[in-house]
Every structure is written in C-alpha cells, then in structure tokens.
Design a protein around this motif. Structure first.
Motif, short mmCIF file in Angstrom:
data_model
loop_
_atom_site.label_atom_id
_atom_site.label_comp_id
_atom_site.label_asym_id
_atom_site.label_seq_id
_atom_site.Cartn_x
_atom_site.Cartn_y
_atom_site.Cartn_z
N ARG A 37 43.01 39.54 45.68
CA ARG A 37 43.65 38.31 45.19
C ARG A 37 43.06 37.98 43.82
O ARG A 37 41.85 38.00 43.65
N MET A 38 43.95 37.71 42.90
CA MET A 38 43.49 37.39 41.55
C MET A 38 43.47 35.87 41.39
O MET A 38 44.49 35.21 41.65
N GLY A 39 42.31 35.37 41.03
CA GLY A 39 42.23 33.91 40.81
C GLY A 39 43.13 33.50 39.66
O GLY A 39 44.05 32.70 39.82
N PHE A 40 42.88 34.09 38.52
CA PHE A 40 43.71 33.82 37.34
C PHE A 40 43.44 34.91 36.32
O PHE A 40 42.28 35.26 36.10
N MET A 41 44.48 35.45 35.71
CA MET A 41 44.29 36.46 34.69
C MET A 41 45.16 36.11 33.48
O MET A 41 46.39 36.23 33.54
N PRO A 42 44.52 35.62 32.39
CA PRO A 42 45.33 35.26 31.21
C PRO A 42 45.95 36.49 30.57
O PRO A 42 45.33 37.55 30.53
N ALA A 43 47.15 36.34 30.07
CA ALA A 43 47.83 37.44 29.37
C ALA A 43 48.83 36.86 28.38
O ALA A 43 49.41 35.79 28.63
#
Lengths: 450, 290
Positions: free
Chosen positions: A206-212
């Motif tokens: 599970r990804m908490g948050f990944m900016p892109a």
C-alpha cells in the motif's frame, strides 16, 4: 485458332453473368454515390456542424446539451459528430486545410497556440461585443482564460476546467494516529511514510502517497514554466520541485515503486482506480472522481484537500487543463457556432448553463455559474467537490505554457521528470537538458521563420 | 542414391525443417493467440493480482479459465457491428471490382498494345507509387469536397475505378508472360482487343487477378484513414473505424476489445487460408518474364 461457334450459348451466358455483375456494381455505386444529407431533426434550420471526442456515457451528456440547444431556438440546428479521440486532430486539420471544416469543435488537446499561430482558428473575442468580452475577462476564473488564450486573443472558450487535489482515506489516517490531513507538504510526506505498507519481501503493498507530475509540483513549489509572459524552466523553485519528486521516489527505491505501480489495475475505468481498492491512502486526481466515487463506490469513506504547499511554496497551486470550444477558420456558420458556445459555456445565461456543468461534473467557466442555484445544489450533493471549486479562483493554478510547441514542451517536461526520478541524471542535469532542448526548438523555429 | 533423392530431405530432415519453421512462426502467432486468449477472459484473469498464480509468466495462463464467451455478444451489442460490417463489405465489393477491372484494362494496354510514349507513361504511372499518401491527401480532399462528395462513400470507391498502379504493374508483368501467339491467333480470327482481353487474357490470368483482388480487399477492409477523413455519419462507419471508436469509448474493457478485434480479423484469416494457393501462385508468377 478459331472462335468456337458451338459454345456460343455458354459464352452468351458468361457475358450475361458478367453484365449482371456490372449492373449490380453500378446499382451499388449509384446507391452510395447519392450524397445523402446528415441525419437532421430540423432540416429547415441552418446546420451547425459540431465535432467532439466524447464517447460512451459521456456522449450521452453531449447529446443532451445539443438537444437542449436545438430545442432552445428556431434558427440553427447543431449536428453533433463524435470523432475517435486519437485521430480527431488529424481529421480536423485535414478538413480545415481542405476547406470543409466543422463549424465548431470541442477540444482538450494542447492545440490552441499551435493552431492559432497557423491561422486555423477564429479568435472568439472578435465575435463578442466589447462589453461581453470585458465582462468575461472580469468574471471568468483566471485559469479558464489562460487555457483558451494565445497572443492576446481568446481562441477557446472553456466549458469545463480540470484541477487536481488530494483524495484521502480517513480510516487509513486514523489507523496511524493522524488527527487531520497535513497542512504542509513536508507533513504529508512524513505521514505517507507511516501509511505505506510492505510485505515480508519489502515489496510495497500500500502506498501512503507518491507525488508525481513536474507540471503539478513546479507551481506548488512557487515556480512554474511560464512567468511574466515568458518560459521559465531552469529556476531554483522548479529545481526544488524536481528534486522533491526524485527524492520521494528514490526513498522507496525506484524499482520497488515501479513494481508496485505495475501491479495496479489502471484500465482507465472509474472502478479500477487503485484508490478505491485501498492501494493508495492519498492520491492526487481530478474533480471528476467525486461523482465517479458516488456512482461506483458509494460506500467509500474519503475526503479531499488541496495538495499542501511546502515551506516557501504556494497554496492552492498545481496544474490545470480543460475542455474548450474552438471555431476553425473557414467555418460556414461562425455565428451559429458562437451561439452554441455561448449557450453551453454560460457566457450569456449562467443559470441555464449551470445545469450542463453538473451533468458532466465539470468545473464552470466563472463564479457567476458557480453561484447559481443548480450548481450550488450539485455542490451540496457532492460536498467534496467544494475543494476543487475553492482552488479555481487561485492564481497559482497553471495550465501548459501558451507556446506553439506545447506538445514538445510537455514531452520534454515529462522526460526531465523521468530522468530525475530514475536517477539517470541529477535533477539539475535533467532540468538543464530540458532548458537546452527547448532553447534548441526555439532556435529551430526561428530559423524556419516560425 | 539417385540425384533426385539426394536433393530431397528425408523424413527426419523434413521434421526438423518443420520444427524450425514452427519456432520461427511463434513470434508472429503469439500476438494472435494472446488476442484470442484475452477475448475469452474475464477482467480479473486479464489483470490478475501481483503474486497470484495467474500473474506468473506461464503459457498455461494463456488458456482462459473459465471461458468468457459473453465478451463476443457484449462487444457486438456495444457497437453496431452489423452496420459496420455491411458498410465494410459494400466498400470491399465495389473496390475489388473497380480496382481489378480497371487495372486489368490499363495493364493490358501497357503489356500488349504498341503506342508512342508507352514506356514513358508506364514509368510515370509507376512513379506515382513513390508519392507518399500525405502529399496527395490535401489536394484530393479539396477536390472531393468541391465535387460535393465529402461525407459520402464516393471518395472511398470511385478512385478504385481509375486503376491502382501497383495492380497495373503486377498484371502487366503477368500479361507479359502469356504467349503473344494466342493474341495473334485471335486477331487473325477477327477478335477485337476487348475480346482478346476478356476471352483470352483474363481467363488465363486468374492467379494475378485473385492476388490483386485479395490485396484490394485487405486494403479496404483495414482502411481506417479514408473513412476517418471522409465519413461524418456513424451509419456509414466501417469496421476499422468502428473498432477505433470502440477503443476510444471502451478502451478499458480489454476482453470486449479483443473480442471485437478477433471478429474484425476473422474474415481476413479465413479469406487468406481459402485463397492462399492462388495468392502465392499470383505473387510467384508476376515477378519474372517467361
């Protein structure tokens, strides 16, 4: 060698069969040859040919708006045609160059500067009364005008703006003891670390948050690619944004994040959004997800918030694009086309147009439309939509810079981001390459007199 | 060992040859197998969770289980497949007829009639094959538009009746292989050039006619750009255009998309297998002069 007279009957039969084939072919050809009129509901009216790229359930919404327009008056009839998105620009360019373009087209590709500079578009401000143009400039959301403008003219009138914000799962936050959504980007990244889950093999589950998205984060860091009427690529703020994107990904390992992203079902349908299945705790996406979530995941508990600014950054910032209406040069019914654009966008009647915006879950052209009763009812129905509306007035929302090589510029921006996050070069090298590539393109265009 | 038997591979050699050919065929067949496999899978089988048995890179995962036959009727219900098929077949029929007949007439002229400038005109015609479609696209579009043909099937059919340079070239090469004595004898008997063409040359040229017909059929069947440019009425869309529309509208429904793609290429595969002997014969006999 002699012509065998005894086989005369057989030959005659063959000849007859051949003639019959020719006759069938001629009849078929005649059938297809007769130019038949486009299907019309009001054949006595002036046709306004309208091309768009929506299909599936979106096309139903467009057809409804067209029907409303046609029912609203007795002079024009808008005849809509859905063109496959991937080839619509080619069809449009061919039709304009060949002298038989549609009267109006709905677009969302990066076409305005390039087409306007090539003289393919009618400036819409020249069709407006001075008072009407002044009122639009005064009342429209800043980003709506930015999206449609080039070289001091308005070529596209926005009928739906897209802005992006964070969607987050409160129960994920509660589970790690977070009381509220962070109010700084640094806080969000710290929270993301607590939210991210790994399996025994240290693979991300599970990804908490990944900016892109370099174009999203450059404005958030106080930068951007177009400042004071000119391109600004290699700036300290943009470099800081790119470094942030690079470090955020490399923290988990580029390959590890890639593996996680590859495992996601991202077929493009509303139900396939990994946020719904809980594979992201915080995800950045557009306002259209609000209605989709209500429709396809009504039980899901979620909230929205603007991407928080980092220290020294700008609030309510990010990237924006949208749908806009254009009129090509050579259109036969410019007046009818503009009538339809006004009708849909709500320039002359915000109350009426507000309903159309709610049908598509689109962000409106101006606060005049936002404040109408139908639109307010929509916001009450979908309260999470308000986050996006609040962002609309911000001057910190930036669309792609209005340069005639937008496609190349976007490609190079993406390339710079990919180079930086892959670690194939430093963020500084990536941004320098971006600047050099763009400078080369500008020089090339100058050389060719463009 | 006779010289004949020494030049022929034995049973073992033939088996080895077939094995090599089969191995070489795999890269070409695999996309088709994947398409068929995906057409018969549910979405959960197409996009399995990472780590599950179905996500492993194994040939067994190409076999759908259970078989999702419903993708086919679903795809046909999603787009007006029958309308698109009707339009495509109509265009194919007209174009095949027009291209083969007109090209045969032109090729006969280049192969059998003597007239001043024949070679120059032939070279000129061949040179048009070198022109990229993009060069002629805008002038032809403007021409058809001025003629009032925009929005009809005419731009997609009428050009076929004016000869296709490649077919003219193929047919001319084939006609040159036919003995001149046949035409001479017919002329002595009083046959006109038309009669020689229809009664002697064309009946002897079935392989090349079939080859050209197949090429034209394939070209029309797969043509996406022509309908994209000239057709503005969904009732007149063709299968290639409709498939693109399907991808735009329902691109995420891979099962249905692949089912529609399978239906799209099925007639081509059947046609090729049915006509492959004639097709290969036609190609083989147009390359050299006897």
């Amino acid at each position: 060698m002699g012509i065998d007279r005894s086989s005369f009957g057989k030959r005659q039969l063959r000849r007859l069969a051949f003639l019959a084939n020719v006759v069938v072919a001629c009849v078929l050809l005649a059938w297809v040859a007769v130019p038949r009129a486009e299907p019309r509901v009001f054949p006595e009216r002036i046709p306004v040919r309208f091309w768009h790229m929506w299909s599936g359930e979106w096309k139903i919404v467009i057809d409804k708006i067209v029907m409303r327009f046609n029912a609203s008056q007795n002079r024009y009839e808008v005849v809509a045609l859905s063109v496959p998105g991937g080839s619509a620009d080619q069809k449009f360019l061919m039709a304009v160059t060949g002298g038989d373009p549609p009267d109006v087209m709905a677009q969302w590709n990066q076409v305005i500067p390039a087409w306007a500079e090539s003289g393919l578009l009618v400036p819409l401000d020249t069709l407006m009364q001075p008072a009407e143009w002044a009122e639009l400039q005064r009342s429209a959301y800043p980003v709506a005008l930015k999206i449609g403008s080039y070289a001091g003219h308005l070529y596209g009138l926005t009928t739906g703006i897209n802005v992006f914000a964070c969607y987050y799962r409160p129960e994920h936050l509660e589970a790690v003891g977070a009381q509220a959504f962070p109010d700084s980007l640094e806080g969000l990244m710290a929270l993301a670390d607590r939210l991210t889950r790994f399996d025994d093999a240290h693979r991300i589950t599970r990804m908490g948050f990944m900016p892109a998205g370099f174009n999203m984060y450059a404005p958030i860091f106080g930068g951007g690619f177009f400042m004071d009427g000119r391109l600004s690529l290699n700036t300290p703020r943009n470099l800081r944004a790119l470094t942030f994107l690079s470090e955020s990904r490399q923290k988990y390992g580029f390959e590890n994040v890639l593996k996680f992203e590859s495992s996601l079902n991202t077929g493009g349908f509303a139900t396939e959004w990994p946020f719904i299945s809980g594979q992201y705790s915080v995800a950045v996406d557009g306002q259209w997800r609000v209605e989709q979530l209500a429709k396809y995941a009504p039980e899901l508990r979620y909230q929205t918030a603007p991407i928080p600014a980092p220290q020294g950054g700008k609030p309510l910032a990010g990237f924006s694009n949208g749908n806009f209406m254009i009129i090509p040069k050579g259109a036969r019914q410019v007046a009818g086309a503009y009538e339809f654009i006004k009708f849909w966008s709500g320039v002359d009647n915000p109350e009426r147009a507000a309903e159309f915006y709610t049908w598509g879950g689109w962000l409106p052209l101006s606060p005049r439309i936002t404040m109408t009763a139908p639109y307010q009812a929509y916001v009450r129905k979908y309260p999470q939509f308000e986050t996006f509306l609040n962002m609309l007035s911000s001057e910190n929302i930036q669309p792609t810079p209005p340069v005639p090589f937008q496609v190349l510029l976007t490609d190079r921006i993406i390339r710079a981001e990919e180079g930086a996050i892959r670690g194939s070069g430093s963020p500084l090298q990536a941004i320098s390459t971006l600047e050099a590539d763009v400078a080369r393109e500008i020089a090339r265009r100058k050389r060719f007199g463009l | 060992m006779t010289p004949h038997s020494s030049s022929q591979p034995g049973a073992l050699g033939r088996a080895g040859l077939h094995l090599v050919l089969l191995l070489l065929a795999i890269p070409y067949v695999l996309p088709l197998i994947w398409m068929l496999s995906t057409a018969l899978k549910e979405d959960s089988q197409i996009f399995p969770r990472e780590g599950s048995a179905q996500s492993a890179l194994a040939l067994s995962n190409l076999i759908p289980n259970p078989l999702a036959w419903h993708n086919f009727p679903d795809a046909m219900a999603t787009v007006p497949f029958v309308t698109y098929l009707r339009n495509t077949l109509l265009l194919c029929f007209i174009n095949v007829l027009g291209a083969v007949l007109s090209s045969a007439v032109v090729a006969y002229g280049f192969a059998r009639l003597r007239f001043r400038g024949r070679e120059f005109l032939f070279m000129l015609m061949i040179a048009t094959m070198a022109l990229p479609g993009q060069v002629t696209m805008i002038p032809t579009f403007a021409l058809y538009s001025k003629l009032g043909w925009y929005g009809t099937f005419l731009p997609l059919t009428v050009p076929a009746f004016f000869g296709v340079p490649f077919f003219v070239f193929l047919m001319r090469q084939f006609f040159l292989t036919l003995p001149l004595e046949l035409s001479e004898a017919a002329r002595i008997e009083g046959a006109t050039e038309w009669q020689i063409l229809w009664r002697i040359v064309l009946p002897l040229s079935k392989p090349v006619l079939a080859t050209c017909a197949l090429f034209q059929f394939l070209g029309t069947w797969n043509d996406f750009f022509g309908p994209l440019l000239y057709i503005n009425d969904p009732e007149k869309y063709t299968l290639a255009y409709g498939l693109q529309q399907f991808m735009s509208s329902y691109g995420g429904k891979w099962g249905q998309l692949m089912a529609a793609s399978t239906l799209f290429i099925l007639p081509i595969i059947v046609l090729f297998f049915a006509a492959q002997k004639t097709f290969i014969q036609g190609i083989a006999t147009t390359g050299s002069k006897a």
